[in-house]
Scaffold this motif. Structure first.
Motif, PDB file in Angstrom:
ATOM      1  N   GLY A 160       0.794  -1.223   0.000  1.00  0.00           N
ATOM      2  CA  GLY A 160       0.000   0.000   0.000  1.00  0.00           C
ATOM      3  C   GLY A 160       0.833   1.283   0.000  1.00  0.00           C
ATOM      4  N   ALA A 161       2.166   1.150   0.067  1.00  0.00           N
ATOM      5  CA  ALA A 161       3.007   2.331   0.287  1.00  0.00           C
ATOM      6  C   ALA A 161       4.063   2.484  -0.816  1.00  0.00           C
ATOM      7  CB  ALA A 161       3.703   2.181   1.640  1.00  0.00           C
ATOM      8  N   PRO A 162       4.633   3.687  -0.964  1.00  0.00           N
ATOM      9  CA  PRO A 162       5.676   3.864  -1.982  1.00  0.00           C
ATOM     10  C   PRO A 162       6.945   3.088  -1.638  1.00  0.00           C
ATOM     11  CG  PRO A 162       5.150   5.958  -0.863  1.00  0.00           C
ATOM     12  CD  PRO A 162       4.311   4.911  -0.233  1.00  0.00           C
ATOM     13  N   ILE A 163       7.716   2.722  -2.644  1.00  0.00           N
ATOM     14  CA  ILE A 163       9.011   2.079  -2.411  1.00  0.00           C
ATOM     15  C   ILE A 163      10.070   2.809  -3.238  1.00  0.00           C
ATOM     16  CG2 ILE A 163       8.127  -0.219  -1.842  1.00  0.00           C
ATOM     17  CD1 ILE A 163       8.771  -1.026  -4.758  1.00  0.00           C
ATOM     18  N   ASP A 164      11.323   2.670  -2.803  1.00  0.00           N
ATOM     19  CA  ASP A 164      12.421   3.284  -3.564  1.00  0.00           C
ATOM     20  C   ASP A 164      12.920   2.307  -4.615  1.00  0.00           C
ATOM     21  OD1 ASP A 164      12.528   5.729  -2.240  1.00  0.00           O
ATOM     22  OD2 ASP A 164      13.581   4.789  -0.543  1.00  0.00           O
ATOM     23  N   LEU A 165      13.147   2.824  -5.812  1.00  0.00           N
ATOM     24  CA  LEU A 165      13.715   1.987  -6.863  1.00  0.00           C
ATOM     25  C   LEU A 165      15.242   2.026  -6.760  1.00  0.00           C
ATOM     26  CD1 LEU A 165      11.399   3.000  -9.841  1.00  0.00           C
ATOM     27  CD2 LEU A 165      11.474   0.766  -8.692  1.00  0.00           C
ATOM     28  N   ASP A 166      15.866   0.952  -7.202  1.00  0.00           N
ATOM     29  CA  ASP A 166      17.318   0.817  -7.207  1.00  0.00           C
ATOM     30  C   ASP A 166      17.934   1.914  -8.086  1.00  0.00           C
ATOM     31  OD1 ASP A 166      19.903  -0.061  -7.667  1.00  0.00           O
ATOM     32  OD2 ASP A 166      19.314  -2.184  -7.725  1.00  0.00           O
ATOM     33  N   PRO A 167      18.804   2.775  -7.506  1.00  0.00           N
ATOM     34  CA  PRO A 167      19.347   3.901  -8.290  1.00  0.00           C
ATOM     35  C   PRO A 167      20.265   3.461  -9.424  1.00  0.00           C
ATOM     36  CG  PRO A 167      20.357   3.804  -6.098  1.00  0.00           C
ATOM     37  CD  PRO A 167      19.258   2.783  -6.110  1.00  0.00           C
ATOM     38  N   ASP A 168      20.741   2.214  -9.401  1.00  0.00           N
ATOM     39  CA  ASP A 168      21.607   1.756 -10.484  1.00  0.00           C
ATOM     40  C   ASP A 168      20.836   1.422 -11.759  1.00  0.00           C
ATOM     41  OD1 ASP A 168      23.707   2.028  -8.815  1.00  0.00           O
ATOM     42  OD2 ASP A 168      23.790  -0.106  -8.244  1.00  0.00           O
ATOM     43  N   TRP A 169      19.524   1.485 -11.672  1.00  0.00           N
ATOM     44  CA  TRP A 169      18.695   1.119 -12.816  1.00  0.00           C
ATOM     45  C   TRP A 169      17.862   2.325 -13.241  1.00  0.00           C
ATOM     46  CZ3 TRP A 169      17.993  -4.178 -14.632  1.00  0.00           C
ATOM     47  CH2 TRP A 169      18.823  -5.101 -13.961  1.00  0.00           C
ATOM     48  N   LYS A 170      17.716   2.502 -14.548  1.00  0.00           N
ATOM     49  CA  LYS A 170      16.859   3.611 -14.990  1.00  0.00           C
ATOM     50  C   LYS A 170      15.541   3.078 -15.561  1.00  0.00           C
ATOM     51  CE  LYS A 170      18.492   4.471 -19.692  1.00  0.00           C
ATOM     52  NZ  LYS A 170      19.838   4.151 -20.113  1.00  0.00           N
ATOM     53  N   VAL A 171      14.550   3.952 -15.508  1.00  0.00           N
ATOM     54  CA  VAL A 171      13.188   3.531 -15.861  1.00  0.00           C
ATOM     55  C   VAL A 171      12.971   3.613 -17.369  1.00  0.00           C
ATOM     56  CG1 VAL A 171      10.741   4.101 -15.551  1.00  0.00           C
ATOM     57  CG2 VAL A 171      12.328   4.285 -13.617  1.00  0.00           C
TER      58      VAL A 171
END
Ligand code: GLC
Ligand code: MG
Length: 570
Positions: free
Chosen positions: A534-545
């Motif tokens: 139900g909550a936001p999560i941080d994406l791995d900074p080594d990967w781009k969207v």
């Protein structure tokens, strides 16, 4: 692989003309995204209020541009429409409301020109009561070869007025109905697993088997790439037709039945091995797709033996709510299918199901509960989840299915006036089950009011099911103009699916994540993250969207959202 762009007279194919599946050859159906066309509701080219094949032809560019690889067309044969076309009165022609056989031939050719495969729907457990075989059976006496094509039996009780056994119909009530004999006397009973207008064929009858060999060949000769096998587990019945033990629950719970005498009988497999031999006698990787709702994956894989059906719909994935329960279904699906070498299929909607945008917005987001105007749904949340589910489904290895209109996030139309409902479930349930019309409402293409371009201007009839007043923002035209629309998200994801080879491979590995976050890699270059928490999560900074189901703020993936990622530095 040959191109099917021309159509001459059908040429006989040698039995052993199987295309080699040697190294480097991967059959198209292992990775295809298949779009289900429900022809009655797709596009009406002639203004009679019902979709038709020339309507489908007119929108093949739409489908090619969407980026799907194949279309599955729900039954297009002549039919009295007692069950939306799943009651066939002639297997080698096209219903006049949809067009002609020439239109179908043109549709197949034009689809092939655009690189789209065509799968048709073969309804062979039963015919329509209007099929000449059944008319002949009614006219012929008990014990005749005409009756032997179907399951006619004498009744029980002193005067034969009770059904031959206790079997139930999928649409409610007894699966038997008594006929009046040609001389006017009350007569035998016949079996109908579905509606009374859908008498079951007797698949122990060699004539029935031979006739369907010829019907399959007819369509393969006309260039279709695949056949969906409707109601596959129903074809065979235990000999002697013994009573079933439903354990006191008279609902048609075929997904749970074990040892039932009229569903998923082992004898059924001889039929589909025979169909496979027919398919294998053609070039071009013709495919069989099973609709088989059976008691668990071990039963399902029996249909997928290497000499039987190639692939089957995954009903477990379709049923499960939008929560952490998705992960075990993905794992189980892959584990069960790996040994037989069949690809996984990922299906979330069809002409039989509740629309996804509505289901995913309900408190209970499983597919157990059908259409009802009384169950609240948060369509905004449902749409958001549908978009995340699309990215999930298109990132998983195997085949994905999109039901027409789900690319537009159409909601379920749960308030169709009762006198307009057409699904036989409505009548058969004594007006307690509204049935499947809610997902079959004609598509909105353009304009601000019904018929939203579904029928041409000045059409002589209204759409066969009424469209809501609220769909103006959901039309193909409106969504095409909006870069952030659900339609454009589908286009973007499917374009990437074609561009990234890993998405058409078997590569798959989970990364470590909490239960309610799905995080997996498809080879080193693509990763998919789905946030079910139900909550936001941080994406791995080594990967781009590469693509995300909602606009992202920095590298935070909000609730009910998904993203495809690629490594930043290579
Ligand atoms: C399949 C079809 C469904 C139909 C039934 C009987 O389940 O998908 O629409 O009612 O078979 O043919
Ligand atoms: Mg029409």
């Amino acid at each position: 692989m040959p191109e099917h762009t021309t159509f001459g007279p059908p040429s006989p194919q040698p039995q052993n003309a199987v295309v080699s599946t040697g190294e480097g050859h991967r059959e198209w159906w292992r990775d295809a995204v298949v779009y289900e066309v429900y022809p009655r509701s797709f596009l009406d080219s002639d203004g009679d209020g019902e979709g038709d094949l020339n309507g489908v032809r007119a929108r093949l560019d739409y489908l090619a541009d969407l980026g799907v690889d194949a279309v599955w067309i729900a039954p297009w044969f002549p039919s009295p429409m007692a069950d939306g076309g799943y009651d066939v009165s002639d297997y080698c022609d096209i219903d006049p409301r949809y067009g002609t056989l020439d239109d179908a031939v043109a549709l197949i050719a034009e689809a092939h020109q655009r690189g789209l495969k065509v799968i048709i729907d073969m309804v062979a457990n039963h015919t329509s009561e209007a099929h000449p075989w059944f008319r002949a059976a009614l006219a012929a006496p008990a014990g005749s070869p005409e009756r032997a094509r179907y399951l006619f039996r004498d009744g029980t009780g002193p005067d034969g007025s009770l059904p031959p056994n206790n079997w139930i119909s999928a649409f409610g009530g007894s699966a038997w109905i008594r006929i009046t004999e040609p001389d006017g006397a009350p007569g035998q009973w016949y079996l109908h697993t579905f509606a009374p207008e859908q008498p079951d064929l007797n698949w122990d009858n060699e004539q029935v088997r031979e006739d369907f060999d010829a019907i399959l060949r007819f369509w393969f000769d006309h260039g279709v790439d695949g056949i969906r096998v409707d109601a596959a587990p129903a074809f065979s019945k235990t000999s002697g037709l013994p009573d079933a033990d439903y354990g006191g629950d008279l609902r048609f719970r075929s997904g749970e039945w074990v040892g039932n005498p009229h569903w998923d009988i082992d004898a059924v497999h001889t039929i589909f091995k025979r169909w496979r031999r027919v398919a294998d006698s053609y070039d071009g990787d013709r495919v069989l797709v099973a609709e088989a709702v059976v008691a668990g994956p071990e039963r399902l894989v029996r249909y997928l033996a290497p000499d039987e059906i190639h692939t089957a719909f995954n009903f477990e994935f379709l049923k499960v709510p939008w929560d952490a329960g998705l992960r075990p279904v993905i794992d189980e699906t892959r584990a069960v299918l790996a040994p037989v070498g069949a690809p996984a299929t990922w299906v979330l909607g069809s002409h039989d199901e509740l629309r996804l945008a509505s289901r995913y917005g309900r408190e209970d987001s499983s597919s157990e509960v059908g259409s009802s105007p009384d169950i609240p749904s948060d369509i905004e949340l449902g749409t958001r989840r549908l978009r995340a589910a699309a990215l999930l489904m298109f990132a998983l290895p195997g085949t994905a299915y999109v039901f027409q209109g789900d690319e537009l996030a159409l909601p379920s139309v749960d308030d169709i006036p009762e006198d307009r409902l057409q699904d036989p479930l409505w009548e058969r349930s004594g007006h307690t089950v509204r049935g499947r019309d809610a997902c079959r409402v004609p598509l909105p293409w353009s304009g601000g009011a019904p018929p939203y371009g579904f029928s041409p201007d000045g059409a002589r009839s209204e759409p066969w099911l009424p469209q809501p007043e609220s769909w103006a923002g959901l039309t193909v035209a409106a969504q095409s103009a909006d870069p952030g629309s659900t339609l454009n998200l589908h286009r973007q994801a499917l374009r990437l699916r074609h561009e990234i080879p890993a998405l058409r491979s078997d590569a798959f590995a989970w990364r470590e994540s909490p239960d309610d976050v799905l995080d997996f890699e498809r080879g080193p270059s693509l990763r998919c993250v789905v946030n079910l928490s139900g909550a936001p999560i941080d994406l791995d900074p080594d990967w781009k969207v590469l693509v995300s189901s909602v606009p992202l703020d920095g590298s935070v993936l909000p609730h009910d959202a998904a993203a495809w990622l690629t490594p930043r530095a290579v």
